[in-house]
Scaffold this motif. Structure first.
Motif, PDB file in Angstrom:
ATOM      1  N   TYR A 122       0.817  -1.216   0.000  1.00 29.46           N
ATOM      2  CA  TYR A 122       0.000   0.000   0.000  1.00 29.46           C
ATOM      3  C   TYR A 122       0.850   1.266   0.000  1.00 29.46           C
ATOM      4  O   TYR A 122       0.439   2.286  -0.554  1.00 29.46           O
ATOM      5  CB  TYR A 122      -0.986  -0.018   1.162  1.00 29.46           C
ATOM      6  CG  TYR A 122      -2.138  -0.952   0.889  1.00 29.46           C
ATOM      7  CD1 TYR A 122      -3.220  -0.518   0.136  1.00 29.46           C
ATOM      8  CD2 TYR A 122      -2.121  -2.257   1.343  1.00 29.46           C
ATOM      9  CE1 TYR A 122      -4.272  -1.369  -0.144  1.00 29.46           C
ATOM     10  CE2 TYR A 122      -3.168  -3.119   1.070  1.00 29.46           C
ATOM     11  CZ  TYR A 122      -4.247  -2.674   0.323  1.00 29.46           C
ATOM     12  OH  TYR A 122      -5.287  -3.521   0.039  1.00 29.46           O
TER      13      TYR A 122
ATOM     14  N   GLN B 178       1.825   1.738  -3.581  1.00 29.13           N
ATOM     15  CA  GLN B 178       0.653   2.217  -4.314  1.00 29.13           C
ATOM     16  C   GLN B 178       0.404   3.698  -4.014  1.00 29.13           C
ATOM     17  O   GLN B 178       0.077   4.476  -4.914  1.00 29.13           O
ATOM     18  CB  GLN B 178      -0.564   1.390  -3.925  1.00 29.13           C
ATOM     19  CG  GLN B 178      -1.849   1.819  -4.580  1.00 29.13           C
ATOM     20  CD  GLN B 178      -3.003   0.920  -4.181  1.00 29.13           C
ATOM     21  OE1 GLN B 178      -2.826  -0.281  -4.021  1.00 29.13           O
ATOM     22  NE2 GLN B 178      -4.180   1.499  -4.014  1.00 29.13           N
TER      23      GLN B 178
ATOM     24  N   GLU C  97       3.039   5.746  -5.919  1.00 32.38           N
ATOM     25  CA  GLU C  97       2.840   5.715  -7.371  1.00 32.38           C
ATOM     26  C   GLU C  97       1.639   6.538  -7.811  1.00 32.38           C
ATOM     27  O   GLU C  97       1.688   7.228  -8.827  1.00 32.38           O
ATOM     28  CB  GLU C  97       2.677   4.269  -7.854  1.00 32.38           C
ATOM     29  CG  GLU C  97       3.955   3.482  -7.887  1.00 32.38           C
ATOM     30  CD  GLU C  97       3.753   2.053  -8.361  1.00 32.38           C
ATOM     31  OE1 GLU C  97       2.601   1.664  -8.663  1.00 32.38           O
ATOM     32  OE2 GLU C  97       4.752   1.327  -8.427  1.00 32.38           O
TER      33      GLU C  97
ATOM     34  N   SER D 101      -4.377   4.995   0.538  1.00 29.78           N
ATOM     35  CA  SER D 101      -3.371   3.927   0.557  1.00 29.78           C
ATOM     36  C   SER D 101      -2.276   4.212   1.580  1.00 29.78           C
ATOM     37  O   SER D 101      -1.849   3.307   2.299  1.00 29.78           O
ATOM     38  CB  SER D 101      -2.746   3.741  -0.823  1.00 29.78           C
ATOM     39  OG  SER D 101      -3.692   3.268  -1.731  1.00 29.78           O
TER      40      SER D 101
END
Length: 160
Positions: free
Chosen positions: A105, A108, A111, A117
């Motif tokens: 997470y 994520q 990104e 997240s």
């Protein structure tokens, strides 16, 4: 010693959102990469420990009789040892899972710039540290209990 007047109070901290610059995002991405690796290694080790435990539980008696036939010392408590290994494997799974979840997470979040997240990833990291802290407290209590029993045992044996 003079107090620093620039330190924000908790109320001021709540009014300003915490921002991650590119340097912190790179650090979190690196932590996530290594965290995922360590989590996967933890899963593999947990699985191996479980397999060894199950082998002791179900094939231990056969192994003990073969060792005894060869004149080697054989442990007759293999089912108990196997069960202990299985319990350790199950306990070891949870911190690996928490670390893996944190890593996935966090990566994520970096990104996709996703606040949910990053929140969830740090919740998992908090859970990991809580779990480790509880295990540490249990071990400290266990060792304290062993120490107390040992001291009383030594005093009792000295009296006799």
């Amino acid at each position: 010693m003079q107090e620093d007047q620039n330190i924000p109070t908790p109320v001021e901290e709540q009014s300003k959102p915490l921002k991650f610059d590119d340097h912190i995002k790179n650090i979190i991405a690196e932590i996530a990469k290594w965290g995922k690796f360590v989590g996967i290694v933890g899963f593999v080790l947990s699985g191996l420990i479980l397999i060894i435990g199950l082998a002791f539980m179900f094939m231990g008696e056969t192994l003990s009789t073969k060792l005894a036939a060869l004149g080697q010392p054989a442990n007759s408590a293999t089912a108990v040892v196997g069960f202990a290994y299985a319990v350790v494997a199950i306990i070891y799974y949870f911190p690996s899972r928490y670390l893996y979840d944190f890593a996935v997470y966090a990566k994520q979040a970096v990104e996709f710039n996703d606040q949910e997240s990053i929140n969830y990833s740090f919740e998992r990291l908090k859970t990991l540290f809580r779990f480790i802290g509880i295990i540490a407290i249990m071990f400290i209590g266990f060792y304290a209990m062993i120490l107390i029993i040992s001291v009383f045992g030594a005093l009792f044996s000295a009296v006799l």
